[in-house]
Design a protein around this motif. Structure first.
Motif, PDB file in Angstrom:
ATOM      1  N   ARG A 285       0.820  -1.221   0.000  1.00 42.67           N
ATOM      2  CA  ARG A 285       0.000   0.000   0.000  1.00 42.67           C
ATOM      3  C   ARG A 285       0.852   1.269   0.000  1.00 42.67           C
ATOM      4  O   ARG A 285       0.653   2.176   0.805  1.00 42.67           O
ATOM      5  CB  ARG A 285      -0.977  -0.014   1.171  1.00 42.67           C
ATOM      6  CG  ARG A 285      -1.952  -1.171   1.134  1.00 42.67           C
ATOM      7  CD  ARG A 285      -2.988  -1.136   2.227  1.00 42.67           C
ATOM      8  NE  ARG A 285      -2.485  -0.977   3.571  1.00 42.67           N
ATOM      9  CZ  ARG A 285      -2.155  -1.976   4.385  1.00 42.67           C
ATOM     10  NH1 ARG A 285      -2.266  -3.211   3.980  1.00 42.67           N
ATOM     11  NH2 ARG A 285      -1.725  -1.736   5.597  1.00 42.67           N
TER      12      ARG A 285
ATOM     13  N   ARG B  48       8.751   4.087   7.481  1.00 35.59           N
ATOM     14  CA  ARG B  48       7.890   4.401   8.630  1.00 35.59           C
ATOM     15  C   ARG B  48       7.658   3.114   9.427  1.00 35.59           C
ATOM     16  O   ARG B  48       7.732   2.022   8.877  1.00 35.59           O
ATOM     17  CB  ARG B  48       6.537   4.934   8.137  1.00 35.59           C
ATOM     18  CG  ARG B  48       6.614   6.191   7.318  1.00 35.59           C
ATOM     19  CD  ARG B  48       5.203   6.657   6.910  1.00 35.59           C
ATOM     20  NE  ARG B  48       4.337   5.584   6.424  1.00 35.59           N
ATOM     21  CZ  ARG B  48       4.226   5.209   5.141  1.00 35.59           C
ATOM     22  NH1 ARG B  48       4.951   5.804   4.217  1.00 35.59           N
ATOM     23  NH2 ARG B  48       3.397   4.233   4.795  1.00 35.59           N
ATOM     24  N   PRO B  49       7.380   3.218  10.707  1.00 37.05           N
ATOM     25  CA  PRO B  49       7.199   2.002  11.520  1.00 37.05           C
ATOM     26  C   PRO B  49       6.132   1.047  10.985  1.00 37.05           C
ATOM     27  O   PRO B  49       6.320  -0.162  10.996  1.00 37.05           O
ATOM     28  CB  PRO B  49       6.808   2.546  12.898  1.00 37.05           C
ATOM     29  CG  PRO B  49       7.387   3.908  12.935  1.00 37.05           C
ATOM     30  CD  PRO B  49       7.337   4.427  11.534  1.00 37.05           C
ATOM     31  N   ASP B  50       4.997   1.580  10.522  1.00 36.69           N
ATOM     32  CA  ASP B  50       3.950   0.693  10.018  1.00 36.69           C
ATOM     33  C   ASP B  50       4.379  -0.007   8.737  1.00 36.69           C
ATOM     34  O   ASP B  50       4.127  -1.197   8.536  1.00 36.69           O
ATOM     35  CB  ASP B  50       2.632   1.454   9.810  1.00 36.69           C
ATOM     36  CG  ASP B  50       2.754   2.576   8.791  1.00 36.69           C
ATOM     37  OD1 ASP B  50       3.828   3.202   8.709  1.00 36.69           O
ATOM     38  OD2 ASP B  50       1.767   2.836   8.074  1.00 36.69           O
ATOM     39  N   LEU B  51       5.083   0.712   7.852  1.00 37.51           N
ATOM     40  CA  LEU B  51       5.594   0.112   6.617  1.00 37.51           C
ATOM     41  C   LEU B  51       6.699  -0.907   6.933  1.00 37.51           C
ATOM     42  O   LEU B  51       6.761  -1.976   6.319  1.00 37.51           O
ATOM     43  CB  LEU B  51       6.119   1.185   5.658  1.00 37.51           C
ATOM     44  CG  LEU B  51       6.745   0.678   4.358  1.00 37.51           C
ATOM     45  CD1 LEU B  51       5.746  -0.149   3.553  1.00 37.51           C
ATOM     46  CD2 LEU B  51       7.259   1.844   3.530  1.00 37.51           C
TER      47      LEU B  51
ATOM     48  N   ALA C 254       6.951  -2.760   9.574  1.00 38.84           N
ATOM     49  CA  ALA C 254       6.306  -3.971  10.099  1.00 38.84           C
ATOM     50  C   ALA C 254       5.684  -4.791   8.971  1.00 38.84           C
ATOM     51  O   ALA C 254       5.831  -6.017   8.932  1.00 38.84           O
ATOM     52  CB  ALA C 254       5.248  -3.589  11.131  1.00 38.84           C
ATOM     53  N   ARG C 255       4.989  -4.112   8.041  1.00 40.78           N
ATOM     54  CA  ARG C 255       4.392  -4.830   6.906  1.00 40.78           C
ATOM     55  C   ARG C 255       5.463  -5.467   6.049  1.00 40.78           C
ATOM     56  O   ARG C 255       5.332  -6.610   5.600  1.00 40.78           O
ATOM     57  CB  ARG C 255       3.555  -3.876   6.045  1.00 40.78           C
ATOM     58  CG  ARG C 255       2.227  -3.494   6.656  1.00 40.78           C
ATOM     59  CD  ARG C 255       1.298  -2.856   5.650  1.00 40.78           C
ATOM     60  NE  ARG C 255       1.874  -1.770   4.883  1.00 40.78           N
ATOM     61  CZ  ARG C 255       1.729  -0.478   5.146  1.00 40.78           C
ATOM     62  NH1 ARG C 255       1.024  -0.103   6.202  1.00 40.78           N
ATOM     63  NH2 ARG C 255       2.279   0.445   4.383  1.00 40.78           N
TER      64      ARG C 255
ATOM     65  N   ARG D 229       6.931  -8.520   7.838  1.00 47.58           N
ATOM     66  CA  ARG D 229       5.954  -9.612   7.852  1.00 47.58           C
ATOM     67  C   ARG D 229       5.860 -10.289   6.487  1.00 47.58           C
ATOM     68  O   ARG D 229       5.856 -11.526   6.399  1.00 47.58           O
ATOM     69  CB  ARG D 229       4.580  -9.082   8.269  1.00 47.58           C
ATOM     70  CG  ARG D 229       3.541 -10.158   8.453  1.00 47.58           C
ATOM     71  CD  ARG D 229       2.206  -9.612   8.916  1.00 47.58           C
ATOM     72  NE  ARG D 229       1.633  -8.723   7.918  1.00 47.58           N
ATOM     73  CZ  ARG D 229       1.420  -7.420   8.093  1.00 47.58           C
ATOM     74  NH1 ARG D 229       1.721  -6.854   9.233  1.00 47.58           N
ATOM     75  NH2 ARG D 229       0.907  -6.691   7.132  1.00 47.58           N
TER      76      ARG D 229
END
Length: 185
Positions: free
Chosen positions: A46, A64-67, A69-70, A73
Motif C-alpha cells: 500500500r 515508517r514504523p507501520d511500513l 512492520a508490513r 511480515r
C-alpha cells in the motif's frame, strides 16, 4: 493478529537456515524479485510504485514504523519456502510439536471429579498427527478459534488422558484465557 497462527509460523521460522534480509532495501529487493515487479509490491504494501523503486535503489533507507512492520511480515512469510515446508513435514510425520502455554484449563468429566478450571502452565510434546492437524488447518486458513479447539483436543489426548492411559471418561477440555503460547519444533 492471530495468536495460534503466528505461534505456528514463528515455530517454523526457527528452522530457517539463513537469516531473512534485515535492511529495508534488501527486503524490498527480495519482494520485487519474488513478486516479479515493483507494481505488485507497491500494491501489496500500500505504497506508491515510485516509493518501492526508491527503496530498491537505496535512496530511502528507513521506512515508517507501520511500513517496516508490513515489509518484515511479508518477507518472513515468503522466506525459504522449501525449508519451511520440510520443517512442517518433519513435525507432521516424525517429530511432532511442543506447545508451551499458560492458560486457564478445565474439562468436562463425570460427577465426582475436580473439573474446576484453573490456570496451568504446560509444556507438552504433541504427537505428529496433532502437529499435522494444526499445520493443515493453518494452511487451509482456519481461524484462531478453530486452531485453539484443535490444540485443546491435542492437550486432552496428550496431557489429560496421557495417550489413553488415564481419564478415559474425559469428554471435553476447555482452553481459555491464554496468557502465553509458544510452539517449538
Amino acid at each position: 493478529m492471530s495468536l495460534f497462527g503466528d505461534g505456528l509460523d514463528a515455530a517454523v521460522q526457527k528452522a530457517f537456515t539463513r537469516p531473512a534480509p534485515k535492511s529495508a532495501g534488501a527486503q524490498m529487493r527480495y519482494l520485487v524479485k519474488q513478486l516479479k515487479g515493483t507494481k505488485a509490491v507497491a500494491q501489496m504494501l500500500r505504497v506508491s510504485q515510485r516509493t518501492v523503486e526508491r527503496y530498491v535503489k537505496n535512496q530511502i533507507k528507513r521506512p515508517r514504523p507501520d511500513l517496516a512492520a508490513r515489509l518484515e511480515r511479508e518477507v518472513k512469510a515468503r522466506w525459504q519456502p522449501q525449508v519451511r515446508a520440510r520443517a512442517r513435514q518433519r513435525a507432521a510425520t516424525t517429530d511432532g510439536i511442543v506447545i508451551d502455554t499458560r492458560a486457564r484449563m478445565g474439562y468436562t468429566a463425570p460427577i465426582g471429579s475436580t473439573d474446576q478450571d484453573r490456570i496451568r502452565h504446560l509444556t507438552v510434546a504433541l504427537p505428529p498427527h496433532h502437529a499435522a492437524r494444526l499445520f493443515d488447518a493453518r494452511q487451509a486458513g482456519a481461524t484462531d478459534q478453530q486452531l485453539q479447539e484443535i490444540a485443546a483436543e491435542a492437550l486432552k489426548e496428550a496431557y489429560f488422558q496421557d495417550g489413553g492411559r488415564r481419564a478415559g471418561s474425559l469428554e471435553e477440555v476447555r482452553f481459555t484465557d491464554i496468557e502465553h503460547l509458544e510452539f517449538d519444533l
